[in-house]
Design a protein around this motif. Structure first.
Motif, PDB file in Angstrom:
ATOM      1  N   ILE A 105       0.839  -1.183   0.000  1.00 10.72           N
ATOM      2  CA  ILE A 105       0.000   0.000   0.000  1.00 10.72           C
ATOM      3  C   ILE A 105       0.885   1.248   0.000  1.00 10.72           C
ATOM      4  O   ILE A 105       1.719   1.425   0.895  1.00 10.72           O
ATOM      5  N   ILE A 106       0.725   2.081  -1.020  1.00 13.64           N
ATOM      6  CA  ILE A 106       1.460   3.343  -1.106  1.00 13.64           C
ATOM      7  C   ILE A 106       0.697   4.427  -0.361  1.00 13.64           C
ATOM      8  O   ILE A 106       1.228   5.078   0.523  1.00 13.64           O
ATOM      9  N   LEU A 107      -0.563   4.612  -0.727  1.00 15.13           N
ATOM     10  CA  LEU A 107      -1.423   5.552  -0.012  1.00 15.13           C
ATOM     11  C   LEU A 107      -2.837   5.464  -0.553  1.00 15.13           C
ATOM     12  O   LEU A 107      -3.086   4.921  -1.626  1.00 15.13           O
ATOM     13  N   LEU A 108      -3.767   6.021   0.212  1.00 12.82           N
ATOM     14  CA  LEU A 108      -5.155   6.197  -0.216  1.00 12.82           C
ATOM     15  C   LEU A 108      -5.461   7.679  -0.167  1.00 12.82           C
ATOM     16  O   LEU A 108      -5.269   8.328   0.864  1.00 12.82           O
ATOM     17  N   ASP A 109      -5.949   8.220  -1.290  1.00 15.51           N
ATOM     18  CA  ASP A 109      -6.322   9.631  -1.332  1.00 15.51           C
ATOM     19  C   ASP A 109      -7.230   9.855  -2.532  1.00 15.51           C
ATOM     20  O   ASP A 109      -7.034   9.265  -3.595  1.00 15.51           O
ATOM     21  N   GLY A 110      -8.243  10.706  -2.361  1.00 15.24           N
ATOM     22  CA  GLY A 110      -9.138  11.025  -3.459  1.00 15.24           C
ATOM     23  C   GLY A 110      -9.946   9.850  -3.958  1.00 15.24           C
ATOM     24  O   GLY A 110     -10.293   9.792  -5.144  1.00 15.24           O
ATOM     25  N   GLY A 111     -10.245   8.892  -3.073  1.00 12.67           N
ATOM     26  CA  GLY A 111     -11.031   7.734  -3.487  1.00 12.67           C
ATOM     27  C   GLY A 111     -10.260   6.695  -4.269  1.00 12.67           C
ATOM     28  O   GLY A 111     -10.857   5.763  -4.815  1.00 12.67           O
ATOM     29  N   LYS A 112      -8.917   6.823  -4.340  1.00 10.45           N
ATOM     30  CA  LYS A 112      -8.076   5.872  -5.061  1.00 10.45           C
ATOM     31  C   LYS A 112      -7.030   5.290  -4.117  1.00 10.45           C
ATOM     32  O   LYS A 112      -6.353   6.024  -3.395  1.00 10.45           O
ATOM     33  N   LEU A 113      -6.906   3.965  -4.130  1.00 14.01           N
ATOM     34  CA  LEU A 113      -5.864   3.284  -3.371  1.00 14.01           C
ATOM     35  C   LEU A 113      -4.726   2.945  -4.320  1.00 14.01           C
ATOM     36  O   LEU A 113      -4.919   2.219  -5.301  1.00 14.01           O
ATOM     37  N   ALA A 114      -3.540   3.491  -4.058  1.00 13.10           N
ATOM     38  CA  ALA A 114      -2.351   3.186  -4.859  1.00 13.10           C
ATOM     39  C   ALA A 114      -1.651   1.977  -4.248  1.00 13.10           C
ATOM     40  O   ALA A 114      -1.229   2.012  -3.093  1.00 13.10           O
ATOM     41  N   LEU A 115      -1.538   0.914  -5.032  1.00 10.76           N
ATOM     42  CA  LEU A 115      -0.945  -0.343  -4.575  1.00 10.76           C
ATOM     43  C   LEU A 115       0.202  -0.709  -5.507  1.00 10.76           C
ATOM     44  O   LEU A 115       0.025  -0.774  -6.729  1.00 10.76           O
ATOM     45  N   LYS A 116       1.384  -0.933  -4.959  1.00  7.13           N
ATOM     46  CA  LYS A 116       2.539  -1.342  -5.748  1.00  7.13           C
ATOM     47  C   LYS A 116       2.620  -2.862  -5.763  1.00  7.13           C
ATOM     48  O   LYS A 116       2.803  -3.493  -4.724  1.00  7.13           O
ATOM     49  N   THR A 117       2.465  -3.452  -6.951  1.00  8.06           N
ATOM     50  CA  THR A 117       2.460  -4.908  -7.094  1.00  8.06           C
ATOM     51  C   THR A 117       3.744  -5.379  -7.764  1.00  8.06           C
ATOM     52  O   THR A 117       4.427  -4.620  -8.453  1.00  8.06           O
ATOM     53  N   LYS A 118       4.037  -6.645  -7.569  1.00 10.81           N
ATOM     54  CA  LYS A 118       5.246  -7.224  -8.146  1.00 10.81           C
ATOM     55  C   LYS A 118       5.090  -7.485  -9.634  1.00 10.81           C
ATOM     56  O   LYS A 118       6.051  -7.417 -10.392  1.00 10.81           O
ATOM     57  N   ILE A 121     -13.083   5.852   5.974  1.00  9.49           N
ATOM     58  CA  ILE A 121     -11.655   6.174   5.860  1.00  9.49           C
ATOM     59  C   ILE A 121     -11.448   7.012   4.603  1.00  9.49           C
ATOM     60  O   ILE A 121     -11.785   6.587   3.498  1.00  9.49           O
ATOM     61  N   GLN A 122     -10.874   8.194   4.773  1.00 11.30           N
ATOM     62  CA  GLN A 122     -10.631   9.093   3.660  1.00 11.30           C
ATOM     63  C   GLN A 122      -9.192   9.034   3.163  1.00 11.30           C
ATOM     64  O   GLN A 122      -8.937   9.252   1.980  1.00 11.30           O
ATOM     65  N   GLN A 123      -8.246   8.757   4.067  1.00 13.43           N
ATOM     66  CA  GLN A 123      -6.834   8.714   3.690  1.00 13.43           C
ATOM     67  C   GLN A 123      -6.119   7.599   4.431  1.00 13.43           C
ATOM     68  O   GLN A 123      -6.437   7.299   5.584  1.00 13.43           O
ATOM     69  N   LEU A 124      -5.174   6.974   3.753  1.00 12.96           N
ATOM     70  CA  LEU A 124      -4.221   6.053   4.350  1.00 12.96           C
ATOM     71  C   LEU A 124      -2.835   6.498   3.880  1.00 12.96           C
ATOM     72  O   LEU A 124      -2.565   6.522   2.687  1.00 12.96           O
ATOM     73  N   VAL A 125      -1.965   6.848   4.821  1.00  7.16           N
ATOM     74  CA  VAL A 125      -0.634   7.350   4.478  1.00  7.16           C
ATOM     75  C   VAL A 125       0.398   6.673   5.368  1.00  7.16           C
ATOM     76  O   VAL A 125       0.276   6.727   6.596  1.00  7.16           O
ATOM     77  N   PRO A 126       1.407   5.999   4.806  1.00  3.18           N
ATOM     78  CA  PRO A 126       2.479   5.459   5.642  1.00  3.18           C
ATOM     79  C   PRO A 126       3.217   6.597   6.334  1.00  3.18           C
ATOM     80  O   PRO A 126       3.581   7.585   5.693  1.00  3.18           O
ATOM     81  N   PRO A 127       3.441   6.522   7.639  1.00  2.00           N
ATOM     82  CA  PRO A 127       4.153   7.598   8.336  1.00  2.00           C
ATOM     83  C   PRO A 127       5.608   7.648   7.913  1.00  2.00           C
ATOM     84  O   PRO A 127       6.232   6.621   7.636  1.00  2.00           O
ATOM     85  N   ARG A 128       6.136   8.862   7.829  1.00  2.00           N
ATOM     86  CA  ARG A 128       7.536   9.054   7.465  1.00  2.00           C
ATOM     87  C   ARG A 128       8.297   9.469   8.721  1.00  2.00           C
ATOM     88  O   ARG A 128       8.125  10.576   9.217  1.00  2.00           O
ATOM     89  N   PRO A 129       9.149   8.601   9.270  1.00  2.00           N
ATOM     90  CA  PRO A 129       9.863   8.943  10.505  1.00  2.00           C
ATOM     91  C   PRO A 129      10.726  10.183  10.319  1.00  2.00           C
ATOM     92  O   PRO A 129      11.345  10.367   9.279  1.00  2.00           O
ATOM     93  N   LEU A 130      10.787  11.018  11.360  1.00  2.00           N
ATOM     94  CA  LEU A 130      11.570  12.236  11.283  1.00  2.00           C
ATOM     95  C   LEU A 130      13.035  11.987  11.616  1.00  2.00           C
ATOM     96  O   LEU A 130      13.917  12.563  11.002  1.00  2.00           O
ATOM     97  N   LEU A 131      13.306  11.135  12.580  1.00  2.00           N
ATOM     98  CA  LEU A 131      14.665  11.022  13.096  1.00  2.00           C
ATOM     99  C   LEU A 131      15.333   9.691  12.810  1.00  2.00           C
ATOM    100  O   LEU A 131      16.428   9.455  13.273  1.00  2.00           O
TER     101      LEU A 131
END
Length: 331
Positions: free
Chosen positions: A34-47, A106-116
């Motif tokens: 899962i890359i992200l969900l936004d605007g009613g579209k789920l972006a999925l990276k497949t092999k 659910i409106q958005q799914l975003v992988p968190p990006r660590p700061l440190l």
């Protein structure tokens, strides 16, 4: 024992590396990341098919073993360590409470990006060629790029451009610019920036321009959907020409904006810098750009860019506008 170890190694080697699974309403199942969900579209990276976009309303349920940030209607973003498949149109959050929620909420799914923790490297390189064959033979090409590296509390930003134009075989424009910014974060949002910029132009009165600046910045957000930074600086300018040099200070205000839309297929971006020199002859200098990139795949881009450069001084305003269409790469 050797036979058992060999079997275990074979099982591990054949185990799927994609930890996320999506079940569709028609009974199909797709595995990927899962890359992200936004605007009613789920972006999925497949092999097997690269990055695919799935309508959120066509998903029955899904599961993921990685942390995700969720945004639901009427709620702030919440952190979930994992997602578990539930009943039709439902998913169970692995946030300690095990809450089961409707997918429609659910409106958005975003992988968190660590700061440190993580080292992050990203950038873009765009090229544009313009050839005119009217009364004059004019060729113009431009190369623009930027890259940034984040590690720990530090962020390095390098950007530059090169522009060349010939008319009937003679050079009419030849310039380049390079800027380096170093950011030091004190919190998740606040940072201080130090910058150096050099601009060379053989066809301007001031052939060389250097500037040194420092000041605070505020990062509103920076995740898989994009970023938005505001920076204020006190800058020292050095302008050099054959007739003499000029040094002066200026107040600088800058923004840096990027936003992915339509399931990462399009990218809106804008960068601008407003300089207010502390001299009577110039009121302000604006250098801005607004663009749209279309992602052909994970690395190729088509770009549309609008540039506006404006200078006001001595009661007059001069503007220089450019419309650019080009191709590029991103990482």
């Amino acid at each position: 024992m050797l036979r058992s170890l060999s079997g275990l190694f074979y099982c591990l080697a054949c185990a799927p590396i994609w930890a996320d699974t999506v079940w569709l309403n028609n009974g199909d199942r797709i595995s990927g990341e899962i890359i992200l969900l936004d605007g009613g579209k789920l972006a999925l990276k497949t092999k097997y098919a690269g990055r695919v976009l799935i309508d959120w309303k066509d998903i029955d349920t899904l599961s993921s073993e990685k942390p995700l940030l969720l945004k639901r209607g009427g709620f702030d973003s919440q952190h979930s360590h994992s997602l578990k498949a539930a009943g039709k149109g439902m998913v169970r959050l692995g946030d300690g409470e095990g809450e089961t929620v409707p997918l429609a909420s659910i409106q958005q799914l975003v992988p968190p990006r660590p700061l440190l923790k993580d080292r992050i490297w990203e950038g873009n390189l765009d090229a544009k060629l313009d050839m005119e064959r009217n009364e004059d033979r004019q060729d113009e090409w431009k190369l623009k790029g930027d890259t940034r590296v984040e590690h720990g509390r530090w962020r390095h930003v390098l950007s530059g451009q090169f522009e060349k134009e010939t008319t009937n075989g003679e050079r009419t424009e030849d310039n380049w610019e390079l800027e380096y910014d170093l950011d030091r974060f004190f919190t998740r949002h606040w940072f201080v920036r130090g910058s150096y910029d050099q601009h060379n132009d053989e066809f301007e009165f001031f052939e060389r321009q250097r500037s040194y600046g420092t000041g605070p910045g505020y990062r509103f957000w920076d995740n898989e959907l994009g970023r938005f930074d505001l920076i204020a600086q006190l800058t020292r300018f050095q302008l050099e020409s054959d007739a003499g040099d000029i040094d002066f200070n200026a107040y600088s205000f800058e923004w840096d904006f990027k936003r992915l839309i339509w399931g990462t297929r399009f990218e809106l971006y804008s960068k601008a810098q407003l300089q207010v020199p502390r001299i009577e002859e110039v009121d302000y200098v604006l250098d801005s750009e607004f663009g749209l990139r279309y992602r052909l795949n994970d690395w190729a881009r088509l770009s549309l860019l609008y540039e506006l450069d404006q200078l006001r001084g001595l009661g007059e305003t001069s503007s220089d506008r450019h419309y650019l269409i080009g191709v590029g790469i991103g990482w």
